[in-house]
Design a protein around this motif. Structure first.
Motif, PDB file in Angstrom:
ATOM      1  N   GLU A 174       0.848  -1.196   0.000  1.00  0.00           N
ATOM      2  CA  GLU A 174       0.000   0.000   0.000  1.00  0.00           C
ATOM      3  C   GLU A 174       0.878   1.239   0.000  1.00  0.00           C
ATOM      4  O   GLU A 174       1.929   1.267   0.637  1.00  0.00           O
ATOM      5  CB  GLU A 174      -0.906  -0.013   1.242  1.00  0.00           C
ATOM      6  CG  GLU A 174      -1.868   1.139   1.344  1.00  0.00           C
ATOM      7  CD  GLU A 174      -2.749   1.046   2.582  1.00  0.00           C
ATOM      8  OE1 GLU A 174      -3.664   1.883   2.716  1.00  0.00           O
ATOM      9  OE2 GLU A 174      -2.519   0.142   3.424  1.00  0.00           O
ATOM     10  N   SER A 175       0.436   2.278  -0.718  1.00  0.00           N
ATOM     11  CA  SER A 175       1.202   3.511  -0.754  1.00  0.00           C
ATOM     12  C   SER A 175       0.266   4.690  -0.988  1.00  0.00           C
ATOM     13  O   SER A 175      -0.741   4.567  -1.693  1.00  0.00           O
ATOM     14  CB  SER A 175       2.258   3.464  -1.876  1.00  0.00           C
ATOM     15  OG  SER A 175       3.163   4.542  -1.777  1.00  0.00           O
ATOM     16  N   VAL A 176       0.598   5.831  -0.385  1.00  0.00           N
ATOM     17  CA  VAL A 176      -0.209   7.044  -0.558  1.00  0.00           C
ATOM     18  C   VAL A 176       0.008   7.593  -1.963  1.00  0.00           C
ATOM     19  O   VAL A 176       1.143   7.682  -2.443  1.00  0.00           O
ATOM     20  CB  VAL A 176       0.152   8.094   0.508  1.00  0.00           C
ATOM     21  CG1 VAL A 176      -0.511   9.440   0.209  1.00  0.00           C
ATOM     22  CG2 VAL A 176      -0.256   7.601   1.889  1.00  0.00           C
ATOM     23  N   TYR A 177      -1.087   7.975  -2.617  1.00  0.00           N
ATOM     24  CA  TYR A 177      -1.043   8.541  -3.967  1.00  0.00           C
ATOM     25  C   TYR A 177      -1.271  10.055  -3.964  1.00  0.00           C
ATOM     26  O   TYR A 177      -0.827  10.742  -4.884  1.00  0.00           O
ATOM     27  CB  TYR A 177      -2.107   7.882  -4.848  1.00  0.00           C
ATOM     28  CG  TYR A 177      -1.641   6.694  -5.633  1.00  0.00           C
ATOM     29  CD1 TYR A 177      -0.678   5.828  -5.128  1.00  0.00           C
ATOM     30  CD2 TYR A 177      -2.164   6.417  -6.883  1.00  0.00           C
ATOM     31  CE1 TYR A 177      -0.262   4.721  -5.847  1.00  0.00           C
ATOM     32  CE2 TYR A 177      -1.745   5.319  -7.619  1.00  0.00           C
ATOM     33  CZ  TYR A 177      -0.799   4.474  -7.095  1.00  0.00           C
ATOM     34  OH  TYR A 177      -0.373   3.386  -7.821  1.00  0.00           O
ATOM     35  N   ALA A 178      -2.005  10.589  -3.003  1.00  0.00           N
ATOM     36  CA  ALA A 178      -2.307  12.022  -2.984  1.00  0.00           C
ATOM     37  C   ALA A 178      -2.556  12.470  -1.559  1.00  0.00           C
ATOM     38  O   ALA A 178      -3.015  11.697  -0.711  1.00  0.00           O
ATOM     39  CB  ALA A 178      -3.516  12.342  -3.860  1.00  0.00           C
ATOM     40  N   VAL A 179      -2.262  13.746  -1.301  1.00  0.00           N
ATOM     41  CA  VAL A 179      -2.438  14.351   0.017  1.00  0.00           C
ATOM     42  C   VAL A 179      -3.289  15.605  -0.153  1.00  0.00           C
ATOM     43  O   VAL A 179      -3.048  16.411  -1.059  1.00  0.00           O
ATOM     44  CB  VAL A 179      -1.078  14.717   0.643  1.00  0.00           C
ATOM     45  CG1 VAL A 179      -1.267  15.375   2.008  1.00  0.00           C
ATOM     46  CG2 VAL A 179      -0.191  13.480   0.771  1.00  0.00           C
ATOM     47  N   ILE A 180      -4.307  15.771   0.712  1.00  0.00           N
ATOM     48  CA  ILE A 180      -5.208  16.926   0.621  1.00  0.00           C
ATOM     49  C   ILE A 180      -5.217  17.658   1.966  1.00  0.00           C
ATOM     50  O   ILE A 180      -5.929  17.255   2.893  1.00  0.00           O
ATOM     51  CB  ILE A 180      -6.646  16.504   0.270  1.00  0.00           C
ATOM     52  CG1 ILE A 180      -6.676  15.610  -0.963  1.00  0.00           C
ATOM     53  CG2 ILE A 180      -7.521  17.731   0.049  1.00  0.00           C
ATOM     54  CD1 ILE A 180      -8.070  15.115  -1.312  1.00  0.00           C
ATOM     55  N   PRO A 181      -4.447  18.741   2.110  1.00  0.00           N
ATOM     56  CA  PRO A 181      -4.575  19.570   3.317  1.00  0.00           C
ATOM     57  C   PRO A 181      -5.931  20.282   3.324  1.00  0.00           C
ATOM     58  O   PRO A 181      -6.434  20.695   2.272  1.00  0.00           O
ATOM     59  CB  PRO A 181      -3.420  20.577   3.174  1.00  0.00           C
ATOM     60  CG  PRO A 181      -2.481  19.968   2.164  1.00  0.00           C
ATOM     61  CD  PRO A 181      -3.352  19.184   1.241  1.00  0.00           C
ATOM     62  N   LEU A 182      -6.509  20.428   4.517  1.00  0.00           N
ATOM     63  CA  LEU A 182      -7.817  21.071   4.681  1.00  0.00           C
ATOM     64  C   LEU A 182      -7.692  22.243   5.641  1.00  0.00           C
ATOM     65  O   LEU A 182      -7.110  22.118   6.716  1.00  0.00           O
ATOM     66  CB  LEU A 182      -8.841  20.084   5.244  1.00  0.00           C
ATOM     67  CG  LEU A 182      -9.170  18.840   4.426  1.00  0.00           C
ATOM     68  CD1 LEU A 182     -10.082  17.915   5.222  1.00  0.00           C
ATOM     69  CD2 LEU A 182      -9.821  19.218   3.109  1.00  0.00           C
TER      70      LEU A 182
END
Length: 525
Positions: free
Chosen positions: A231-239
């Motif tokens: 598993e690996s992170v594809y995108a990051v969304i700061p809020l």
């Protein structure tokens, strides 16, 4: 196999990406969601608002609102059961059950998982996994990680001004078990569709979401406790509730170089037990190689898009009627969205409806990201369509120019025969479809700017546009079904895409439809 050959096969020679002899073992299939064991859990509210029209009142980043945001972004929303009569067994019907979400997914397998770093009242500060099966948060790591996350994003984001950060990952086995290596193409598109929905929901809650496609993968995965082999992170969304201009600067050059191995050493590794049901997990070496080749090891590797706008077509333009994007209540539309197959009904489309659909889908590239290097960035994905039965628009193939709100006809004549001939799976009758849309992009898949990471960036951006297309089609009373079972070379020729160094990435028939016979129930209170 060379990685470029692997990508070529994903698009133009799919039999090599998924061998004919490969069969999914459904008795040992993974669950469409990840379940952590023996960790602190925090149930989220189940009293979902049935409308998001006009936004959500309140502080907008409380525990309750985060629960609503996650449910409308990627939660389980529907249980469906379909029945059929197997060949030779007309006296005994078979059925299948599926847990649906607000977004489509290839085979309804949902390879993505959602994690959140939260700093809100009512919850311990830390990193959580969103357990969609139980609509709750699972605490993975407690603490303040503002500086760590900011460093992983190349110091372009002031995380201290954000109340949360969303991480969207891909679990490779969740759809490799069915699609073999072809899963890699699906994973990027599925991630993009999920991002498109999260962006739409975030706006309804008054957030200022930003999509970061570039980050130090090893450091982010270590924060979440992920094993990069599975598993690996594809995108990051700061809020944040503050305008993005105040806390996000994609063009900022970091004062210091940050490397993934060095940053990762600042955190102790964590490994949590989780359950995915499959007892036998086959190896997927090409997916691992592609993921390893796509990882960014240093903040100096981050790049911005600075390509010129593509030249206009030499053909005459057709000016579309002035139209606003369709207005809709996202909550109601998410429940109503429908993916037809044999259910399309051929009816004429008026020009105003077409203009509204196209403008709402690609009229403005209005989502903030860390890729654009100019105030008016050149697009990286483009919208094309094969039209039949549009009033005042002749049958043929067209390109939509969002900046001028015009159509350019590329070929004249009914395109449906070639479209149907190019289907590798004849599960949709394209003769009943007035609009067959295609999202296209650079035929080198952005590799010249971002290396192997460019491929998955392109697929995610295509997925974001697809989700917009589906939502706008539903708002206009039509259905849309994303398809990858089509002959890409045939489609590229229909639009003369090689002349523009582009290729078709995904096909979406759009049109009026009738609902199929299915037993379904909504999963909310």
């Amino acid at each position: 196999m060379e990685l470029w050959e692997f990508i070529y096969n994903l698009h133009y020679d799919t039999d090599k990406a998924k061998p004919v002899e490969w069969e999914a073992d459904w008795d040992d299939a993974p669950l469409p969601y990840k379940l952590y064991r023996r960790l602190p859990v925090f149930p989220l509210p189940a009293d979902m608002p049935l409308t998001l029209e006009g936004g959500v009142s309140g502080s907008r980043h409380e525990w309750r609102d985060i629960g609503y945001f996650l449910w409308y972004g990627y939660g389980l929303t529907q249980l469906t059961e379909s029945g059929w009569l197997p060949d030779g067994q007309s006296d005994e019907a078979a059925s299948t059950k599926m847990y649906r979400r607000v977004v489509p997914s290839g085979g309804a397998l949902y390879p993505n998982e959602v994690y959140v770093y939260l700093k809100i009242e009512g919850l311990p500060q830390g990193v959580y996994h969103y357990d969609v099966a139980h609509h709750r948060l699972v605490l993975l790591r407690e603490g303040n990680f503002d500086e760590y996350v900011a460093s992983a994003l190349g110091d372009r984001c002031r995380v201290s001004d954000c109340f949360g950060v969303v991480f969207v990952s891909t679990m490779f086995w969740k759809n490799f078990f069915k699609y073999y290596n072809f899963a890699y193409r699906l994973q990027g598109l599925d991630t993009g569709v999920a991002l498109g929905q999260l962006l739409e929901v975030g706006r309804r809650f008054g957030y200022s979401p930003v999509v970061c496609f570039q980050f130090l993968d090893q450091a982010v995965n270590r924060l979440l406790g992920l094993d990069e082999r599975e598993e690996s992170v594809y995108a990051v969304i700061p809020l944040s509730a503050k305008p993005a201009d105040r806390w996000f600067d994609p063009g900022r050059r970091p004062e210091r170089e940050v490397t993934a191995p060095a940053l990762s050493l600042e955190l102790e590794p964590i490994r949590h037990e989780h359950y995915l049901r499959s007892k036998k997990v086959a190896d997927y070496p090409l997916l691992r190689r592609m993921n390893e080749a796509s990882l960014q090891q240093s903040s100096r590797w981050f790049r911005q898009w600075s390509q010129p706008h593509p030249a206009s077509w030499s053909h005459a333009d057709i000016r579309l009627p002035d139209a606003d994007p369709p207005a809709y209540d996202l909550a109601a539309l998410s429940r109503r969205r429908y993916s037809p197959d044999t259910d399309y009904v051929l009816r004429s489309i008026n020009p105003a409806c077409l203009a509204s659909l196209l403008k709402g889908t690609a009229g403005t590239i209005d989502y903030r990201n860390d890729l654009d290097g100019t105030p008016v960035p050149a697009p990286r994905v483009f919208l094309y369509g094969c039209f039949y039965g549009v009033e005042g628009v002749g049958a043929g193939t067209y390109h939509y120019d969002a900046s001028r709100h015009t159509l350019t006809q590329i070929r004249n004549g009914d395109p449906r025969f070639r479209l149907q001939l190019g289907m590798t799976m004849h599960n949709v009758n394209l003769y009943q479809v007035p609009l067959c849309m295609h999202v296209a992009g650079d035929n080198r898949h952005l590799l010249d700017t971002w290396g192997w990471r460019g491929y998955r960036i392109q697929q995610m951006e295509a997925g974001i546009m697809v989700q917009r297309l589906l939502l706008n089609a539903a708002a206009l009373g039509m259905g849309g079904r994303p398809l990858l079972g089509f002959d890409v070379a045939n489609t590229d020729d229909l639009y003369r895409l090689p002349l523009r160094r582009q290729t078709a990435l995904i096909q979406v028939p759009v049109g009026p439809c009738r609902n199929r016979a299915v037993l379904e129930g909504n999963l909310h209170f």
